[in-house]
Design a protein around this motif. Structure first.
Motif, PDB file in Angstrom:
ATOM      1  N   ASN A 107      72.409  67.071  52.286  1.00 55.57           N
ATOM      2  CA  ASN A 107      71.050  67.035  51.734  1.00 55.57           C
ATOM      3  C   ASN A 107      70.106  67.929  52.529  1.00 55.57           C
ATOM      4  OD1 ASN A 107      71.659  65.312  49.633  1.00 55.57           O
ATOM      5  ND2 ASN A 107      71.164  63.479  50.788  1.00 55.57           N
TER       6      ASN A 107
ATOM      7  N   HIS B 293      70.863  71.518  51.688  1.00 55.50           N
ATOM      8  CA  HIS B 293      70.367  71.825  50.348  1.00 55.50           C
ATOM      9  C   HIS B 293      68.857  72.039  50.358  1.00 55.50           C
ATOM     10  CE1 HIS B 293      68.989  71.013  46.216  1.00 55.50           C
ATOM     11  NE2 HIS B 293      70.059  71.719  45.918  1.00 55.50           N
ATOM     12  N   GLN B 294      68.129  71.213  51.085  1.00 53.73           N
ATOM     13  CA  GLN B 294      66.678  71.384  51.174  1.00 53.73           C
ATOM     14  C   GLN B 294      66.326  72.715  51.818  1.00 53.73           C
ATOM     15  OE1 GLN B 294      65.277  67.931  53.283  1.00 53.73           O
ATOM     16  NE2 GLN B 294      64.793  66.843  51.395  1.00 53.73           N
TER      17      GLN B 294
ATOM     18  N   MET C 163      66.910  75.437  49.351  1.00 54.71           N
ATOM     19  CA  MET C 163      65.886  75.463  48.309  1.00 54.71           C
ATOM     20  C   MET C 163      64.598  76.096  48.824  1.00 54.71           C
ATOM     21  SD  MET C 163      65.907  74.690  45.212  1.00 54.71           S
ATOM     22  CE  MET C 163      64.675  74.978  43.988  1.00 54.71           C
TER      23      MET C 163
ATOM     24  N   ALA D 102      63.796  74.199  35.998  1.00 55.61           N
ATOM     25  CA  ALA D 102      64.690  73.300  36.733  1.00 55.61           C
ATOM     26  C   ALA D 102      64.553  73.506  38.242  1.00 55.61           C
ATOM     27  CB  ALA D 102      66.132  73.516  36.299  1.00 55.61           C
ATOM     28  N   GLN D 103      64.425  74.760  38.672  1.00 55.61           N
ATOM     29  CA  GLN D 103      64.249  75.029  40.096  1.00 55.61           C
ATOM     30  C   GLN D 103      62.932  74.477  40.604  1.00 55.61           C
ATOM     31  OE1 GLN D 103      64.831  79.275  39.737  1.00 55.61           O
ATOM     32  NE2 GLN D 103      66.728  79.169  40.933  1.00 55.61           N
TER      33      GLN D 103
ATOM     34  N   LYS E 211      61.244  71.898  39.339  1.00 56.21           N
ATOM     35  CA  LYS E 211      61.353  70.434  39.388  1.00 56.21           C
ATOM     36  C   LYS E 211      62.118  69.988  40.627  1.00 56.21           C
ATOM     37  CE  LYS E 211      61.071  69.601  34.435  1.00 56.21           C
ATOM     38  NZ  LYS E 211      61.794  69.207  33.223  1.00 56.21           N
ATOM     39  N   LYS E 212      63.206  70.681  40.936  1.00 58.06           N
ATOM     40  CA  LYS E 212      64.005  70.336  42.108  1.00 58.06           C
ATOM     41  C   LYS E 212      63.205  70.556  43.387  1.00 58.06           C
ATOM     42  CE  LYS E 212      67.797  68.928  43.887  1.00 58.06           C
ATOM     43  NZ  LYS E 212      68.165  67.536  43.773  1.00 58.06           N
TER      44      LYS E 212
ATOM     45  N   SER F   1      60.652  67.827  43.674  1.00 57.96           N
ATOM     46  CA  SER F   1      61.265  66.533  44.016  1.00 57.96           C
ATOM     47  C   SER F   1      61.651  66.477  45.493  1.00 57.96           C
ATOM     48  CB  SER F   1      62.483  66.265  43.137  1.00 57.96           C
ATOM     49  OG  SER F   1      63.562  67.096  43.509  1.00 57.96           O
ATOM     50  N   GLU F   2      61.856  67.636  46.107  1.00 55.97           N
ATOM     51  CA  GLU F   2      62.183  67.693  47.527  1.00 55.97           C
ATOM     52  C   GLU F   2      60.944  67.952  48.387  1.00 55.97           C
ATOM     53  OE1 GLU F   2      65.483  70.244  48.303  1.00 55.97           O
ATOM     54  OE2 GLU F   2      66.719  69.270  46.794  1.00 55.97           O
TER      55      GLU F   2
END
Length: 104
Positions: free
Chosen positions: A43, A46-47, A50, A84-85, A87-88, A91-92
């Motif tokens: 996680n 991934h953050q 991003m 989508a990117q 939103k992701k 959300s992070e």
């Protein structure tokens, strides 16, 4: 003289089953904490990835247009990020502050 022979029945004894269950439980106790730490690590990676994606697109937008990016809407309107990117990223808890992507 006739000898009385006991018939052997196929199967496992209670002791054999207990040993097998003990070994399985021991393996589970070793593996589960490792899986938890790997999930946290994945996680975090991934953050960070991003944040890098958003920052790269911010830099590209600023280089192409000469304008400063103030929001995700600027990037999606000009096709630098997909919905989508965005939103992701939201959300992070990734925000755009002063032309930089920051994780809060």
């Amino acid at each position: 003289m006739k000898k009385l022979l006991k018939k052997q029945r196929p199967g496992f004894t209670l002791i054999e089953m207990s040993i097998v269950l003990f070994i399985i439980a021991l393996l589970v106790l070793i593996i589960l904490p490792n899986l938890s730490s790997q999930r946290k690590n994945a996680n975090r990676v991934h953050q960070d990835a991003m944040v890098n994606v958003v920052q790269t697109q911010i830099d590209l937008y600023e280089n192409n247009t000469g304008k400063d990016v103030t929001s995700f809407e600027d990037l999606t309107a000009n096709d630098y990020l997909t919905d989508a990117q965005v939103k992701k990223a939201q959300s992070e808890n990734i925000k755009i502050q002063g032309g930089k992507a920051v994780k809060e």
